[in-house]
Design a protein around this motif. Structure first.
Motif, short mmCIF file in Angstrom:
data_model
loop_
_atom_site.label_atom_id
_atom_site.label_comp_id
_atom_site.label_asym_id
_atom_site.label_seq_id
_atom_site.Cartn_x
_atom_site.Cartn_y
_atom_site.Cartn_z
N GLY A 271 -30.84 -5.53 13.55
CA GLY A 271 -32.15 -5.67 12.92
C GLY A 271 -32.16 -5.42 11.43
O GLY A 271 -31.11 -5.39 10.77
N SER A 272 -33.34 -5.22 10.88
CA SER A 272 -33.50 -5.16 9.43
C SER A 272 -32.83 -3.96 8.79
O SER A 272 -32.53 -3.98 7.60
CB SER A 272 -35.00 -5.16 9.08
OG SER A 272 -35.66 -4.07 9.68
N HIS A 273 -32.58 -2.89 9.55
CA HIS A 273 -31.86 -1.73 9.01
C HIS A 273 -30.37 -1.78 9.30
O HIS A 273 -29.58 -1.17 8.59
CB HIS A 273 -32.45 -0.44 9.56
CG HIS A 273 -33.87 -0.21 9.19
ND1 HIS A 273 -34.91 -0.45 10.06
CD2 HIS A 273 -34.45 0.21 8.04
CE1 HIS A 273 -36.06 -0.18 9.46
NE2 HIS A 273 -35.81 0.21 8.23
N GLY A 274 -30.00 -2.43 10.37
CA GLY A 274 -28.59 -2.61 10.70
C GLY A 274 -27.94 -1.36 11.27
O GLY A 274 -28.61 -0.37 11.60
N PRO A 275 -26.61 -1.39 11.39
CA PRO A 275 -25.88 -0.23 11.93
C PRO A 275 -26.04 0.98 11.01
O PRO A 275 -26.25 0.84 9.81
CB PRO A 275 -24.42 -0.71 11.95
CG PRO A 275 -24.50 -2.20 11.85
CD PRO A 275 -25.73 -2.51 11.07
N THR A 276 -25.93 2.16 11.58
CA THR A 276 -25.95 3.40 10.80
C THR A 276 -24.51 3.85 10.63
O THR A 276 -23.91 4.42 11.56
CB THR A 276 -26.78 4.48 11.51
OG1 THR A 276 -28.08 3.94 11.82
CG2 THR A 276 -26.94 5.70 10.62
N ASP A 277 -23.93 3.58 9.46
CA ASP A 277 -22.49 3.86 9.25
C ASP A 277 -22.14 5.31 9.53
O ASP A 277 -21.07 5.60 10.08
CB ASP A 277 -22.10 3.50 7.82
CG ASP A 277 -22.15 2.00 7.57
OD1 ASP A 277 -22.18 1.23 8.55
OD2 ASP A 277 -22.17 1.59 6.39
N CYS A 278 -23.01 6.22 9.14
CA CYS A 278 -22.77 7.64 9.37
C CYS A 278 -22.56 7.92 10.86
O CYS A 278 -21.65 8.67 11.24
CB CYS A 278 -23.96 8.43 8.82
SG CYS A 278 -24.14 10.10 9.44
N LEU A 279 -23.37 7.30 11.72
CA LEU A 279 -23.25 7.53 13.16
C LEU A 279 -22.08 6.76 13.76
O LEU A 279 -21.43 7.23 14.70
CB LEU A 279 -24.54 7.12 13.87
CG LEU A 279 -25.80 7.88 13.46
CD1 LEU A 279 -27.00 7.40 14.27
CD2 LEU A 279 -25.62 9.39 13.63
N VAL A 280 -21.79 5.58 13.20
CA VAL A 280 -20.62 4.82 13.66
C VAL A 280 -19.36 5.65 13.45
O VAL A 280 -18.46 5.67 14.29
CB VAL A 280 -20.52 3.47 12.91
CG1 VAL A 280 -19.19 2.79 13.21
CG2 VAL A 280 -21.67 2.54 13.31
N GLU A 281 -19.30 6.35 12.34
CA GLU A 281 -18.10 7.13 12.02
C GLU A 281 -18.06 8.48 12.73
O GLU A 281 -16.99 8.97 13.07
CB GLU A 281 -18.02 7.36 10.51
CG GLU A 281 -17.80 6.10 9.71
CD GLU A 281 -16.43 5.47 9.96
OE1 GLU A 281 -15.50 6.21 10.35
OE2 GLU A 281 -16.30 4.26 9.76
N MET A 282 -19.22 9.10 12.96
CA MET A 282 -19.22 10.48 13.46
C MET A 282 -19.68 10.64 14.89
O MET A 282 -19.13 11.45 15.63
CB MET A 282 -20.05 11.37 12.53
CG MET A 282 -19.31 11.70 11.25
SD MET A 282 -20.25 12.78 10.15
CE MET A 282 -21.28 11.58 9.33
N ILE A 283 -20.69 9.89 15.31
CA ILE A 283 -21.19 10.03 16.68
C ILE A 283 -20.42 9.14 17.64
O ILE A 283 -20.08 9.54 18.76
CB ILE A 283 -22.69 9.70 16.74
CG1 ILE A 283 -23.49 10.74 15.96
CG2 ILE A 283 -23.17 9.63 18.18
CD1 ILE A 283 -23.45 12.12 16.56
N LYS A 284 -20.12 7.91 17.23
CA LYS A 284 -19.45 6.98 18.13
C LYS A 284 -18.12 7.53 18.67
O LYS A 284 -17.86 7.45 19.88
CB LYS A 284 -19.23 5.63 17.43
CG LYS A 284 -18.75 4.53 18.37
CD LYS A 284 -18.76 3.18 17.67
CE LYS A 284 -17.49 2.95 16.87
NZ LYS A 284 -16.31 2.65 17.72
N PRO A 285 -17.26 8.12 17.82
CA PRO A 285 -16.01 8.68 18.38
C PRO A 285 -16.26 9.76 19.42
O PRO A 285 -15.52 9.87 20.40
CB PRO A 285 -15.30 9.26 17.15
CG PRO A 285 -15.86 8.50 16.00
CD PRO A 285 -17.29 8.23 16.35
#
Length: 386
Positions: A271-285
């Motif tokens: 969507g208009s905000h897109g992925p949250t890089d901070c969470l992709v790097e820290m929460i996803k793992p």
């Protein structure tokens, strides 16, 4: 890369001592059926089935639902800051929730942040609690349904602690802390339970610059607070407090998260905000390490399901509680094969996800608030072992 390594990458000026702090809490929404399990067992992913339902009559209208645990995931319900303090879409979504409760037993509603647009509330007696929440979801069938709340970026522009305090004055508004978890037994099972973990992603990643449409979070105001929540979340996954079910069953974990700028940012979104890089790097793992089933967010005002290839985790966005946005601006940044479903039809008036959890699986269904037809359905199998 672990979340600790990612934290150093994102916030390099973090004091070295901070990594040694114990973690008190985090705001993510998570489901779990915790049972005894074999620690040496390799993680196993049960099949996930997805059915584009193509606007079929809603499952809740077919028959009375008795077994399992049933709940709604909805975000961005916050109305508007000026009179009448609601939107057409929010009112229509409230009517759809009322229709759902006519036949579908609803055990609770999880609100994924941005509870009051655009600047939250000022104090516990703020009239917005009545104008944007109590008087909107006022149908008799909804009055006994508890809501579990987390904050979004717009809530943090006001007094978040007033929203927490309001829990003392409302029988259905449950917001005990900035991040927390709660265990729900699943009826008619041998000890199976769903654990809801509400996290505050604003504390983890920071707020955004509201003058820029697709601005990413600017970083946590207090890095020590961000770390405390991340450590708390890891502790929730590592040392679940749920009592074991029968010794013949194995542990499965289903996680649901909240999105939209504070604890309600999504991990993945087109969507208009897109992925949250901070969470992709820290929460996803962390979600992958502990074999979590699903993460729910909001922030983008649409309905989405995203699944990475060879991943154990399903990602959902349910942010159409007061408005709907057709944007797929960030679709080119996420593999087309991962994009299982997106709905942002401007002719619609919002929508939400309703979920049924049993000891065997969890079914997530997106529904449209106007026609109240099911748009998409997927069934998630348990993830064994971690």
């Amino acid at each position: 890369m672990s979340w600790r390594e990612a934290y150093k990458k994102f916030w390099p000026k973090m004091p070295p001592r901070s990594l040694e702090m114990t973690l008190p809490g985090l705001l993510i929404s998570t489901c779990s059926n915790f049972a005894s399990y074999d620690e040496d067992q390799e993680p196993k992913i049960e099949p996930t089935t997805a059915i584009p339902v193509s606007r079929l009559p809603p499952r809740w209208g077919k028959e009375q639902v008795e077994d399992g645990l049933h709940f709604v995931m909805i975000g961005d319900i916050g109305g508007m800051q000026d009179y009448p303090y609601t939107t057409r879409e929010q009112l229509q979504t409230a009517r759809a929730l009322t229709s759902l409760t006519a036949t579908f037993r609803l055990d609770f509603i999880a609100e994924l942040g941005d509870n009051f647009y655009h600047n939250g509330v000022s104090h516990v007696d703020d009239s917005r609690f009545q104008d944007t929440f109590e008087r909107v979801y006022d149908a008799e069938s909804l009055r006994g349904v508890p809501w579990y709340i987390t904050a979004g970026n717009h809530d943090w522009d006001g007094n978040v602690y007033a929203q927490i305090e309001y829990s003392q004055y409302s029988e259905r508004w449950n917001y005990p802390a900035l991040y927390y978890s709660k265990r729900f037994p699943i009826p008619n099972t041998d000890g199976a339970a769903l654990r809801l973990i509400m996290v505050d992603t604003m504390i983890i990643c920071g707020n955004i610059d509201h003058s820029e449409l697709d601005a990413p979070p600017m970083g946590p105001t207090e890095k020590s607070g961000s770390l405390r929540q991340l450590r708390w979340l890891e502790n929730e996954f590592s040392f679940p407090q749920d009592p074991p079910a029968s010794r013949n069953s194995r542990r499965s974990s289903l996680v649901i998260k909240a999105a939209d700028r504070t604890g309600h940012y999504p991990v993945w979104s087109v969507g208009s905000h897109g992925p949250t890089d901070c969470l992709v790097e820290m929460i996803k793992p962390m979600l992958e390490t502990y074999n979590v089933t699903a993460y729910f967010g909001a922030h983008d005002h649409s309905l989405q399901h995203i699944h990475e290839d060879n991943s154990t985790v399903e990602y959902f966005v349910s942010g159409a509680g007061h408005n709907i946005d057709p944007s797929t601006y960030f679709s080119s940044t996420i593999s087309a094969d991962w994009q299982r479903f997106h709905f942002g039809d401007g002719r619609s008036q919002g929508g939400f996800a309703y979920v049924s959890a049993t000891a065997q699986n969890m079914t997530v269904t997106f529904t449209d608030s106007v026609d109240m037809y099911d748009l998409y359905e997927t069934t998630l199998g348990p993830r064994y072992g971690y």
